[in-house]
Design an enzyme around this catalytic site. Structure first.
Site, mmCIF file in Angstrom:
data_model
loop_
_atom_site.group_PDB
_atom_site.id
_atom_site.type_symbol
_atom_site.label_atom_id
_atom_site.label_comp_id
_atom_site.label_asym_id
_atom_site.label_seq_id
_atom_site.Cartn_x
_atom_site.Cartn_y
_atom_site.Cartn_z
ATOM 1 N N HIS A 141 -32.201 -0.273 23.259
ATOM 2 C CA HIS A 141 -31.189 -1.035 22.539
ATOM 3 C C HIS A 141 -30.282 -1.669 23.577
ATOM 4 O O HIS A 141 -30.424 -1.428 24.769
ATOM 5 C CB HIS A 141 -30.364 -0.119 21.642
ATOM 6 C CG HIS A 141 -31.134 0.415 20.480
ATOM 7 N ND1 HIS A 141 -31.888 -0.377 19.667
ATOM 8 C CD2 HIS A 141 -31.270 1.681 20.006
ATOM 9 C CE1 HIS A 141 -32.468 0.366 18.741
ATOM 10 N NE2 HIS A 141 -32.117 1.628 18.922
ATOM 11 N N ALA A 142 -29.312 -2.459 23.077
ATOM 12 C CA ALA A 142 -28.284 -3.035 23.939
ATOM 13 C C ALA A 142 -28.895 -3.691 25.173
ATOM 14 O O ALA A 142 -29.895 -4.393 25.069
ATOM 15 C CB ALA A 142 -27.251 -1.964 24.309
#
Lengths: 82, 560
Positions: free
Chosen positions: A15-16
């Site tokens: 993620h991110a």
């Protein structure tokens, strides 16, 4: 095609920032690049939305398919950083 | 005949100019909308809108830099997503219009992310923003966000979100007017920090169209539509006279009879230090450290933290700098602090010190960095914990601070339980700092961001004043200081009342310091105490304000 199984060591999973880097690297490569969570169905590693939707967390195993070992090395390194 | 709209003035000053509305909602293209048959042209329009959206996001990211860039470049990747593009093309080939095809394709992923919960659900807002930008281009309507204009303008909105403020250029905005919001809304806080005149809770603002000339009086809380030029002139003169009186007030905060009330600045990072110094802050009463932690994938390391703390401590040699340790929680989720199982009401969930007790190593790292930053600077470092509820919380935090070598750890008083049992908490806490925004929210059970509850989000509510008095008295009995670092301290009249309640220092956005300093210099401590008693005796917030003003005659000449 080459295949690699990787245990994701990145604290935030895929993620991110790791997700953006992962997709950015896959998108630059020619040919198909896919990623699957465990034994699930593979999705395009060039799609940030598909990769995010896999919801890969720290400690999950992913399976990456790409045309070159170099690209697999790069993607595996991203999944393990951070 | 000019129309006058009334609202609540939350930041003084007068601004006049053409209105521009903040666009947030982009209309949803009708379900099942079809194009006229030219598949190739329609598919090209859709692809072009997505690509231009991606370019704009990437450009804004490059301009913003830092963590904002990370979020914006991830959004650009979403706009360029090949799977999404394939889906859009397929829908257009089936006859769906480009706008609706884009909308539907995003919806597929939106639903997936929302269903996953947690961190992914928090990304839904990012995805919606990308969708709205692309759809707006296809419909030919304004792209959402703060409007861009070469000519300075009055920004009109339903309400402002923190994200809007990132793109707001204070040099181009003359004043802010919002239909919703209260004295503690983001709009009010931002306006005071930037020194912009602002009127909130002004429902008439919804009917204002772009280009209409508005005269905004941020002290009186009025917005005049199409004002006569003489009225604009008169209002500006009056505001200038008050501004001159305020600017003439210099030196440390004190009442007319010499009772000292240190005036400190609330800051959100080293970038706010210049404004604090310019406005004569005697120190920092609230250093919010969230900026180091938000919108990033990993926790900031020791060195990065030391640098950010040192930059502030160095600016205030010999002065007090109060650092609030990380205030994270379910409403401000951090990628590296996974929220606990679904919290239906994040404001009542695991935030602040409650979160730190789950992840003590994050607090340990922060305290160690603070201790190191303080060692080679001359500022007087203090730390305080947010969302302390009882004595056990205070003791746990004091022990963590002592272990890092930081003495005199204090607590924020934001939870009514902590104010009511302040006498017990004072036994372990080195000092109190009352956070009036959250204290008001929790005392009146009224969410700060729900515009319809504006009446209850008012720190003038006598119940809130009672709790501040309890905390101040308990602190005094234990020989401790009790400051206020909420927005209440930035209201010049309320600042006098807080002083009368026994509050020992006031911390606020730097822009509010001169007006509060001027107000204090025109009243005596005795008048403040009388105003405080009268306000507490009132039955409602409005009555409390009126009663306090009756006892503070010196403020009338300043127009407060």
């Amino acid at each position: 095609m080459a295949e690699r199984r990787v245990k994701v060591e990145s604290e935030v999973g895929l993620h991110a920032r790791p997700a953006a880097l992962f997709v950015g690297a896959a998108a630059k490569a020619g040919g198909d690049v896919t990623v699957a969570k465990g034994d699930g169905s593979p999705v395009s590693a060039k799609s940030i939305l598909a990769v995010m939707s896999l919801d890969v967390r720290h400690g999950d195993e992913i399976v990456i398919n790409a045309e070159s070992e170099e690209l697999l090395d790069e993607l595996a390194a991203i999944a393990n950083a951070g | 005949m000019a129309d006058t709209l009334s609202g609540v003035g939350v930041s003084p000053g007068v601004g006049a100019g053409p209105a521009l509305r903040l666009v947030r909602a982009v209309p949803e293209p009708p379900s099942g909308e079809r194009h006229d048959g030219d598949v190739a042209a329609e598919a090209a329009r859709a692809a072009d809108a997505l690509e231009r959206t991606a370019e704009e996001l990437a450009e804004r990211g490059a301009r913003a830099g830092g963590e904002a860039e990370e979020v914006l470049s991830a959004q650009a990747l979403m706009a360029r997503d090949p799977a999404l593009a394939d889906d859009v093309r397929r829908r257009v080939e089936e006859g769906t219009s480009a706008a609706r095809a884009v909308f539907d394709a995003f919806t597929v992923y939106r639903d997936m992310l929302a269903a996953a919960g947690g961190y992914l659900a928090a990304r839904v807002a990012d995805l919606d923003d990308v969708r709205d930008r692309a759809v707006a281009r296809l419909l030919g309507v304004p792209v959402p966000g703060v409007p861009e204009s070469a000519e300075p303008f009055v920004l009109v909105a339903d309400d402002l979100a923190p994200a809007d403020t990132a793109t707001l250029d204070p040099g181009r905005v003359l004043a802010l007017v919002t239909a919703e919001g209260g004295p503690t809304s983001h709009t009010a806080i931002l306006a005071r920090a930037l020194g912009l005149p602002a009127v909130v809770a002004c429902p008439g603002a919804r009917a204002v169209t772009d280009g209409t000339t508005l005269l905004v009086d941020g002290a009186g809380g009025t917005v005049t539509v199409d004002p006569a030029p003489e009225l604009v002139e008169r209002s500006r003169e009056r505001a200038a006279a008050r501004a001159a009186a305020v600017a003439a007030s210099v030196g440390p905060g004190r009442t007319a009879d010499g009772h000292p009330v240190p005036l400190l600045a609330n800051i959100g990072g080293p970038k706010d230090v210049p404004a604090a110094l310019e406005n004569g802050a005697e120190g920092v009463g609230l250093y919010r450290t969230e900026f180091l932690f938000l919108d990033r994938a990993d926790a900031p390391g020791h060195e990065e933290q030391v640098a950010a703390y040192r930059a502030v401590l160095e600016a205030f040699p010999g002065a007090k700098v109060v650092v609030r340790t990380l205030d994270a929680g379910a409403d401000k989720p951090l990628a590296f602090l996974p929220p606990s199982a679904g919290e239906p009401n994040p404001a009542l969930g695991e935030r602040g010190v409650r979160m730190m007790r789950l992840f003590p190593e994050v607090l340990e790292t922060q305290l160690a960095a603070l201790a190191e930053a303080a060692r080679d600077t001359a500022a007087e470092l203090r730390v305080m914990a947010p969302m302390v509820t009882d004595e056990a919380d205070a003791a746990w935090f004091a022990e963590a601070a002592a272990k890092a070598g930081i003495e005199g750890a204090g607590v924020m008083i934001e939870v009514p339980a902590a104010a009511i049992r302040a006498a017990h908490i004072a036994a372990t806490a080195g000092f109190f700092s009352v956070g009036t925004n959250d204290l008001t929210q929790y005392t009146c059970a009224a969410d700060r961001e729900v515009g319809a509850l504006g009446r209850f989000q008012d720190p003038w509510q006598p119940a809130v004043l009672d709790l501040v008095a309890m905390a101040a008295q308990a602190a005094d009995a234990a020989g401790r200081e009790c400051g206020v670092c909420g927005e209440a301290a930035a209201d010049p009249v309320l600042a006098c009342v807080l002083t009368g309640l026994g509050v020992t220092s006031l911390s606020m956005g730097a822009g509010a310091l001169p007006a509060v300093r001027a107000a204090l210099s025109r009243v005596t401590l005795q008048e403040c105490r009388a105003a405080a008693s009268a306000a507490r005796a009132a039955r409602d917030a409005e009555g409390a304000g009126r009663a306090a003003r009756d006892h503070l005659p010196g403020l009338a000449e300043l127009g407060f």
